[in-house]
Scaffold this active site. Sequence first.
Site, PDB file in Angstrom:
ATOM      1  N   GLY A  72     -37.895 -54.272  26.117  1.00  0.00           N
ATOM      2  CA  GLY A  72     -37.809 -54.898  27.430  1.00  0.00           C
ATOM      3  C   GLY A  72     -36.693 -54.316  28.271  1.00  0.00           C
ATOM      4  O   GLY A  72     -36.459 -53.107  28.266  1.00  0.00           O
ATOM      5  N   HIS A  73     -35.966 -55.193  28.954  1.00  0.00           N
ATOM      6  CA  HIS A  73     -34.962 -54.784  29.933  1.00  0.00           C
ATOM      7  C   HIS A  73     -33.752 -54.097  29.302  1.00  0.00           C
ATOM      8  O   HIS A  73     -33.181 -53.188  29.899  1.00  0.00           O
ATOM      9  CB  HIS A  73     -34.514 -56.012  30.734  1.00  0.00           C
ATOM     10  N   PHE A  74     -33.360 -54.494  28.117  1.00  0.00           N
ATOM     11  CA  PHE A  74     -32.150 -53.955  27.493  1.00  0.00           C
ATOM     12  C   PHE A  74     -32.512 -52.926  26.426  1.00  0.00           C
ATOM     13  O   PHE A  74     -32.248 -53.110  25.240  1.00  0.00           O
ATOM     14  CB  PHE A  74     -31.295 -55.093  26.938  1.00  0.00           C
TER      15      PHE A  74
ATOM     16  N   PHE B 160     -37.939 -54.328  35.970  1.00  0.00           N
ATOM     17  CA  PHE B 160     -38.134 -52.955  36.432  1.00  0.00           C
ATOM     18  C   PHE B 160     -39.368 -52.409  35.723  1.00  0.00           C
ATOM     19  O   PHE B 160     -39.296 -51.926  34.594  1.00  0.00           O
ATOM     20  CB  PHE B 160     -36.893 -52.106  36.136  1.00  0.00           C
TER      21      PHE B 160
ATOM     22  N   ASP C 268     -40.310 -54.223  30.330  1.00  0.00           N
ATOM     23  CA  ASP C 268     -39.281 -54.791  31.198  1.00  0.00           C
ATOM     24  C   ASP C 268     -39.948 -55.605  32.301  1.00  0.00           C
ATOM     25  O   ASP C 268     -40.734 -55.069  33.083  1.00  0.00           O
ATOM     26  CB  ASP C 268     -38.448 -53.667  31.808  1.00  0.00           C
TER      27      ASP C 268
END
Length: 80
Positions: free
Chosen positions: A60-62, A37, A34
């Site tokens: 990653g982020h999702f 974050f 990510d």
Amino acid sequence: MFGDYKSNVALYPAFQNYFRTHQPPFLAAWGKNDPFFIPSGAEAFKRDNPNAVVRFYDTGHFALETHASEIAQSIRDVLT
């Protein structure tokens, strides 16, 4: 939380106090790639709740979009 991230950050001390005081079951399911974050942000939860479970996924982020079944199992594990 999603509508105004700036006001969310202002609430961090209240969240941290809650985690320190009550130490609820806690899972941080985190994408290790990510860009927003980073992993150290997930590890920081352990400062306020030493029983927090931090799991990193190769995404990653999702993370839920790519690792939903693994994260669902982690949720079950933490709550049992």
